[in-house]
Design a protein around this motif. Structure first.
Motif, short mmCIF file in Angstrom:
data_model
loop_
_atom_site.label_atom_id
_atom_site.label_comp_id
_atom_site.label_asym_id
_atom_site.label_seq_id
_atom_site.Cartn_x
_atom_site.Cartn_y
_atom_site.Cartn_z
N ASP A 196 0.85 -1.19 0.00
CA ASP A 196 0.00 0.00 0.00
C ASP A 196 0.90 1.25 0.00
OD1 ASP A 196 -1.37 2.28 1.16
OD2 ASP A 196 -3.03 0.91 1.56
N PRO A 228 -3.53 -2.05 -8.75
CA PRO A 228 -4.27 -0.81 -8.42
C PRO A 228 -5.00 -0.91 -7.09
CG PRO A 228 -4.67 -1.46 -10.70
CD PRO A 228 -3.85 -2.56 -10.08
N ARG A 229 -5.56 -2.08 -6.81
CA ARG A 229 -6.22 -2.24 -5.51
C ARG A 229 -5.28 -3.07 -4.63
NH1 ARG A 229 -10.64 -5.17 -2.82
NH2 ARG A 229 -11.73 -3.59 -1.62
N THR A 230 -4.77 -2.44 -3.58
CA THR A 230 -3.77 -3.09 -2.74
C THR A 230 -4.34 -4.34 -2.07
OG1 THR A 230 -2.80 -0.94 -2.28
CG2 THR A 230 -2.20 -2.72 -0.80
N HIS A 231 -3.60 -5.45 -2.19
CA HIS A 231 -4.09 -6.71 -1.65
C HIS A 231 -4.22 -6.68 -0.13
CE1 HIS A 231 -2.72 -9.23 -5.37
NE2 HIS A 231 -3.29 -8.10 -5.70
N GLY A 258 -6.86 -3.15 0.61
CA GLY A 258 -8.04 -2.91 -0.21
C GLY A 258 -8.12 -1.48 -0.74
N ARG A 259 -7.12 -0.64 -0.43
CA ARG A 259 -7.14 0.73 -0.96
C ARG A 259 -6.81 0.73 -2.45
NH1 ARG A 259 -3.87 2.58 3.49
NH2 ARG A 259 -5.16 3.70 4.98
N THR A 260 -7.40 1.69 -3.14
CA THR A 260 -7.09 1.84 -4.57
C THR A 260 -6.33 3.15 -4.77
OG1 THR A 260 -9.07 0.63 -5.13
CG2 THR A 260 -8.15 2.01 -6.86
N HIS A 261 -5.22 3.04 -5.48
CA HIS A 261 -4.41 4.25 -5.73
C HIS A 261 -4.06 4.36 -7.20
CE1 HIS A 261 -2.98 3.90 -1.33
NE2 HIS A 261 -3.71 4.99 -1.42
N ARG A 264 1.36 5.18 -6.61
CA ARG A 264 2.06 3.93 -6.29
C ARG A 264 3.52 4.01 -6.72
NH1 ARG A 264 -2.20 1.71 -9.64
NH2 ARG A 264 -0.99 -0.16 -10.17
#
Ligand code: DGJ
Length: 725
Positions: free
Chosen positions: A524, A551-554, A557-560, A565
């Motif tokens: 993240d 794109p969605r951090t494992h 769960g955030r998306t950046h 990133r």
């Protein structure tokens, strides 16, 4: 090194890079630190004696009749009532030592001045060798070795080294955290008593790399601060202790020894790990000494830090040759230089439930071995890297079935609770050690491997030797070091990465053996900004692995956005951990631009001086790297969350040469995206030219950004115009 010898004692004054340490030896007592901190300038014999006189106090009421002496190994026999440096006994006797120094030696080796004191306690029948080194960068290192000179066993409980800090150091900083959120800063007042940080599991996701004390409110740029680090990968104990009534403040560190773990037989010795100590006016100055020290080691990784693609979060345990080849194709296309095959390639390893310890390629998944993938990677012009977890064993493995007696355990027939379905292999057992060394050596010798990721995915609990049932973390740690050293020696061209479920093992005991740290299992970008910043208080950025994830951090769960990133990772040892076959063409193209940018700037990122801005705004993080000569710098400005001030106001760019003029422009592929509404500040399009002093003290308007976004700014010195002085 100026010295003085007189009735007040014997003095040594070591100075380097704006720091100095004055040591005094009173009578035959172990040395004490009179001053550690800012350089005191040149002091002759008289100056040192006067300094010593200035430090002497009167006795308080109701105290011992002798002035207490706080030596590097504090002793009750010299009036110290805080935690003693040495704690142990000889069947209940010899519980309190009084060492007498009988010889002092000096020297210099590879840019480090050293002093060694040889001391003995005749009654306790112990010999102590104490060593202090000061590197040209001003970093101190201290260690001790205790030898049992008696005929019977000496039980050692603790051997800690202590450094005093002045009374103005009234605020403590250290770190805490957990797996996926390591090294979160905490600050506490330096009040009476002990602020104790212990690790009893040989990993420290929740532990601290640095224990520091400084003037209240010290920041990155200013505020005197003193910090220590223990270079040890086993159990550790670090403390900040304030002892009343005199209010002495010490930072102390040592290995945490489990009951009965170190029983010194006659003539046997125990050596402490190194305690590293750094002082700075601001945390950046403190960290710079660690960076310089590490960078000047001959074994420091100096070649360009290759862009790595680690397949873990791309495929996990789904090892399929075609899938991995396709991933390698995409990686090579965008400029990746190293392809690392993570967990899952060896015998029976279809999940985390089995296989550890069986370091042979699984024929079910890899019927033709790893070569079809390794060769493909190499034909694409990339290096091939491979994952191991050498210290561990799965109960469901050939090796555990054949040698249940190789598993660390408390000694009553019970096994410790499993963690991630695994146990720890007793590397202190020479047969187990040889087996693992041979198996790994065979793999490393047979496949063209350029990089090893060395993982360690469980805490050590109830780690005893199956043979004699004695606590064995100390022995295990030394045996693991021997394994690292032997494999490195055997394969000098291979780079090693240390990982312990991410950043669980980041100390200099391991990092003096590794080229790279996988600093956290979270990719993240937001969390990594804080984790990597804290990690870089000790390690320079070229040693900190930092990846661009999906794109969605494992893990959160955030998306950046990709720009955030990438900007979050680009200053470290850059890499990718994302299934590129699922990325869009536009994403791959943008990532390729970031990789090209990293490759063209890494020389600066990895040789430059790391600086941070005390932005005065918790929503805004500024980190930069300034070239060694100061001609160039890149700053990352990260908007962590919505700021209270909007627009943000000016942002100071620290670390440049005050009188040189710099062209300041937006930098990196993210520049094209621009800041958010209400649009960029007026200097955005054309850049600015200003002296370093103005940039450091006045600054530039910060571009407004959306939360969880970042931009890069480059400052390049411009030659003076011909008519300028
Ligand atoms: C934990 C590591 O930190 C991950 O990157 C990955 O290597 C897994 N272990 C594999 O089991």
């Amino acid at each position: 090194m100026p010295e003085a010898d007189g009735p007040a004692g014997r003095f040594h004054h070591l100075r380097a890079a704006g720091a100095s340490v004055v040591l005094r030896q009173r009578g035959d007592a172990l040395p004490e630190i009179l001053h550690w901190g800012a350089d005191l300038g040149e002091l002759d014999e008289r100056g040192l004696t006067e300094l010593s006189r200035a430090s002497r106090t009167v006795l308080g009421s109701d105290t011992l009749d002798d002035e207490p002496l706080l030596s590097l190994v504090p002793e009750a026999s010299r009036g110290w009532f805080g935690a003693p440096g040495l704690s142990g006994h000889r069947a209940g006797r010899a519980f309190s030592t009084r060492f007498g120094v009988h010889e002092t030696r000096f020297g210099e080796v590879a840019g480090e001045e050293w002093i060694r004191w040889l001391a003995r306690d005749e009654h306790a029948e112990l010999a102590l060798e104490l060593e202090l080194r000061m590197h040209v960068c001003g970093l101190l290192r201290i260690r001790a070795e205790l030898r049992n000179e008696g005929g019977d066993v000496f039980d050692l409980d603790a051997l800690r080294l202590a450094l005093p800090v002045p009374r103005i150091a009234d605020e403590i900083l250290d770190h805490t955290g957990r797996h996926l959120l390591e090294r979160q800063e905490q600050r506490t007042p330096f009040s009476a008593g002990a602020h104790l940080r212990e690790s009893r599991k040989a990993r420290a996701h929740d532990g601290t790399m640095l224990l520091a004390a400084g003037v209240p409110g010290f920041g990155f740029e200013s505020g005197e601060v003193w910090g220590i680090h223990l270079g040890w990968s086993g159990n550790t104990s670090v403390r900040a202790e304030r002892v009343q009534p005199r209010g002495e403040r010490v930072l102390a560190a040592g290995e945490l020894l489990l009951p009965g773990e170190v029983r010194l037989e006659s003539r046997a010795a125990y050596a402490t790990p190194w305690v590293y100590a750094s002082y700075g006016d601001g945390l950046d100055a403190l960290a710079e000494r660690f960076h310089r020290y590490l960078r000047e080691r001959p074994e420091h990784p100096r070649s360009p830090r290759r862009v790595s693609l680690n397949v873990w979060e791309a495929v996990y345990f789904d090892h399929d040759l075609d899938r991995l080849r396709a991933l390698a194709d995409e990686a090579a296309r965008i400029g990746v230089e190293r392809f690392v095959l993570d967990d899952g390639w060896f015998l029976g390893r279809r999940s985390s439930a089995a296989g550890l310890g069986d370091w042979t390629v699984d024929p079910d998944v890899w019927p033709r071995g790893l070569s079809p993938l390794a060769d493909h990677v190499s034909e694409l012009g990339m290096e091939f890297g491979l994952w191991f977890e050498p210290e561990m064993v799965s109960p469901d493995s050939e090796v555990a079935r054949a040698h249940p007696e190789w598993i660390l355990q408390p000694g009553d027939g019970r096994l410790p609770a499993t963690s991630r379905s695994q146990q720890v292999l007793d590397l202190g057992n020479p047969d187990a050690w040889d087996h693992i060394f041979d198996a790994i050596d065979r793999v490393l010798s047979s496949t063209g491997i350029a990089a090893v990721k060395w993982d360690h995915n469980r805490d050590l609990s109830e780690a005893g030797s199956p043979g004699d049932g004695r606590a064995s973390v100390h022995r295990q740690t030394r045996a693991a070091y021997r394994l690292w050293d032997a494999l490195r020696l055997r394969h000098p061209h291979i780079e090693f990465e240390s990982c312990a479920g991410g950043g669980g093992r980041a100390d200099l005991g391991i990092m003096e053996r590794a080229d790279r740290l996988w600093a956290s299992d979270t990719i993240d970008a937001l969390e990594r900004l804080a984790i990597d910043t804290a990690t870089s208080l000790i390690l320079p950025p070229e040693m900190i692995g930092a990846h661009v994830g999906a794109p969605r951090t494992h893990t959160t769960g955030r998306t950046h956005d990709l720009s955030f990133r990438a900007a979050s990772a680009v200053l470290g040892h850059f890499g990718v951990e994302w299934d590129l076959t699922r990325a869009s063409d536009a994403e791959r193209e943008e990532l390729a631009e970031w990789i090209a940018y990293y490759r063209s700037s890494r020389e600066l990122f990895h040789r430059g001086r790391v600086v941070h801005g005390d932005t005065g705004d918790e929503a805004l993080a500024l980190r930069g790297v300034v070239s060694p000569g100061g001609e160039e710098a890149v700053y990352r400005v990260a908007q962590l969350r919505a700021g209270l001030s909007y627009p943000m106001g000016t942002l100071r760019l620290p670390g440049l040469m005050p009188s040189a003029r710099y062209r300041v422009t937006i930098d990196g592929p993210g520049a094209a995206l621009g800041p958010s509404k209400p649009g960029p500040p007026p200097w955005w399009e054309t850049g600015l030219v200003l002296p370093g002093a103005v940039l450091a003290r006045f600054g530039v308007q910060a571009p407004p950004q959306l939360p969880e976004h970042a931009i890069l700014i480059r400052a390049v010195a411009v030659p003076a115009a011909p008519d300028e002085p």
